[in-house]
Enzyme design. Sequence first.
Site, PDB file in Angstrom:
ATOM      1  CB  THR A 116      -8.915  34.548  73.124  1.00 45.21           C
ATOM      2  OG1 THR A 116      -9.228  33.658  72.048  1.00 45.21           O
ATOM      3  CG2 THR A 116      -8.493  33.693  74.301  1.00 45.21           C
TER       4      THR A 116
ATOM      5  CE1 TYR B 256      -3.840  32.981  73.404  1.00 40.46           C
ATOM      6  CE2 TYR B 256      -5.717  32.058  72.242  1.00 40.46           C
ATOM      7  CZ  TYR B 256      -5.013  33.159  72.686  1.00 40.46           C
ATOM      8  OH  TYR B 256      -5.468  34.415  72.422  1.00 40.46           O
TER       9      TYR B 256
HETATM   10  N1  UFG Z   1      -6.776  27.774  58.643  1.00 40.03           N
HETATM   11  C1  UFG Z   1      -6.508  27.045  57.506  1.00 40.03           C
HETATM   12  N2  UFG Z   1      -5.275  27.167  56.953  1.00 40.03           N
HETATM   13  C2  UFG Z   1      -4.295  27.970  57.460  1.00 40.03           C
HETATM   14  C3  UFG Z   1      -4.592  28.730  58.624  1.00 40.03           C
HETATM   15  C4  UFG Z   1      -5.843  28.600  59.193  1.00 40.03           C
HETATM   16  O1  UFG Z   1      -7.350  26.300  56.999  1.00 40.03           O
HETATM   17  O2  UFG Z   1      -3.194  28.019  56.899  1.00 40.03           O
HETATM   18  C5  UFG Z   1      -8.114  27.672  59.258  1.00 40.03           C
HETATM   19  C6  UFG Z   1      -8.081  27.212  60.689  1.00 40.03           C
HETATM   20  O3  UFG Z   1      -8.134  25.809  60.744  1.00 40.03           O
HETATM   21  C7  UFG Z   1      -9.326  27.888  61.252  1.00 40.03           C
HETATM   22  C8  UFG Z   1      -9.451  29.172  60.439  1.00 40.03           C
HETATM   23  O4  UFG Z   1      -8.663  28.973  59.277  1.00 40.03           O
HETATM   24  O5  UFG Z   1     -10.433  27.105  61.008  1.00 40.03           O
HETATM   25  C9  UFG Z   1      -8.937  30.385  61.173  1.00 40.03           C
HETATM   26  O6  UFG Z   1      -7.639  30.093  61.648  1.00 40.03           O
HETATM   27  P1  UFG Z   1      -6.691  31.174  62.327  1.00 40.03           P
HETATM   28  O7  UFG Z   1      -5.401  30.463  62.632  1.00 40.03           O
HETATM   29  O8  UFG Z   1      -6.639  32.377  61.462  1.00 40.03           O
HETATM   30  O9  UFG Z   1      -7.450  31.590  63.639  1.00 40.03           O
HETATM   31  P2  UFG Z   1      -7.991  30.654  64.830  1.00 40.03           P
HETATM   32  O10 UFG Z   1      -9.482  30.598  64.674  1.00 40.03           O
HETATM   33  O11 UFG Z   1      -7.279  29.379  64.919  1.00 40.03           O
HETATM   34  O12 UFG Z   1      -7.547  31.471  66.111  1.00 40.03           O
HETATM   35  C10 UFG Z   1      -7.808  32.821  66.287  1.00 40.03           C
HETATM   36  C11 UFG Z   1      -6.677  33.456  67.079  1.00 40.03           C
HETATM   37  C12 UFG Z   1      -6.642  32.910  68.460  1.00 40.03           C
HETATM   38  C13 UFG Z   1      -7.992  33.052  69.089  1.00 40.03           C
HETATM   39  C14 UFG Z   1      -9.048  32.425  68.239  1.00 40.03           C
HETATM   40  C15 UFG Z   1     -10.383  32.664  68.849  1.00 40.03           C
HETATM   41  O13 UFG Z   1      -5.438  33.189  66.465  1.00 40.03           O
HETATM   42  O14 UFG Z   1      -5.684  33.623  69.202  1.00 40.03           O
HETATM   43  O15 UFG Z   1      -9.012  32.990  66.941  1.00 40.03           O
HETATM   44  O16 UFG Z   1     -11.393  32.442  67.951  1.00 40.03           O
HETATM   45  F1  UFG Z   1      -8.005  32.452  70.280  1.00 40.03           F
END
Ligand code: UFG
Length: 353
Positions: free
Chosen positions: A118, A142
């Site tokens: 990741t 993680y």
């Molecule tokens: N977000 C919101 N509201 C929500 C969910 C997410 O504003 O309800 C935002 C988060 O703050 C983030 C973006 O949308 O800025 C993307 O969030 P995700 O939860 O979809 O994905 P992440 O970037 O947090 O994480 C993902 C994977 C991880 C991985 C990571 C690496 O879930 O396993 O990408 O970039 F490690």
Amino acid sequence: MAQTILVTGGAGYIGSHVCKALAKAGFRPVAYDNLIQGHRWAVRWGPLELGELSDGDRLDAVIAAHRPAAVMHFAAHIAAGESVDDPGKYYDNNVSGLLSLLAAMRRGGVDRLVFSSTAAVYGTPRYAPIDEGHPQEPINPYGASKMMAERVLADFAHAHGIRTAALRYFNAAGADPDGEIGEAHDPETHLIPIVLETAAGLRPEVVVFGDRYATADGTCVRDYVHVADLADAHVRALRWLADRTGAHAFNLGNGEGFSVRQVIEAARRVTSRPIRARVEAAREGDPATLVADASHARAVLGWRPRYHSLDTQLSHAWRWLASRHALNGAGTTLANRRSSTERAPADALGLTS
Ligand code: UFG
């Protein structure tokens, strides 16, 4: 005869798409999964073997029965936020689980592993786009567990001749272009499915986690990469490793970032539905911008993402959501959703998004 590939987590989101890609490429995928996060309906391109990563006897029996040429390892916990509150769960499954798998591989004489890693290994970016040489300073357990797992792989490559490719995904998105499988996490924490569930009337609104980041519109920017393109990269890495030694790492992303607001706007366009959004406090452990430099995967693996358009990713995910929840096209609300029970896509054939 087709070579067998053991796919841990083969009933999960990315693992199931990889099983499909493996079958299409002439391999025989065997899914190894405990079905806690995975789904029986997602295993369609080879047998399902039920088991825990920690169960060395079970792994030995499955390896002895199927004689895999290689392993692809997806079985892991993936929620960065949860890992902050329950780090033991992450180190146990993502690091100890890998050690158990590697021990079984060694006992069974399997020496090739494609590993699901990741962008979270990098932490807060020091520069963008991020290449594989970027410092690894994870900001949640993680990301730390995946960084430690990659270190374990490097040490096993050196000591025991295990050949590995760690694929560092940025934000996996979309669903099978044929509509057969897709994302189904419970609980769902990822932005795109949450935005689409809101468009479908399954949620009242999207909560945007923070709008004061140092980005153009103040919301977080991510590099969304289609799950079918990720699957293709895994098949390429598997073949590439056949005559390589050592431990290798590849970033997988499109090199283009979209903000949370841009994702919501694109989803309004793709679904033609209103999507309510409300800003709340930033989530702990979210870097402002994560964008990949994937030129290494392009140059070495010949990887060419086909579905780099965000609209295409959203429309595939939207079609999948519609079939999974048996939505009746436009105007769907919670009231006319037939059931909250999870369905196999086949149950919803004929329904459109
Ligand atoms: N977000 C919101 N509201 C929500 C969910 C997410 O504003 O309800 C935002 C988060 O703050 C983030 C973006 O949308 O800025 C993307 O969030 P995700 O939860 O979809 O994905 P992440 O970037 O947090 O994480 C993902 C994977 C991880 C991985 C990571 C690496 O879930 O396993 O990408 O970039 F490690």
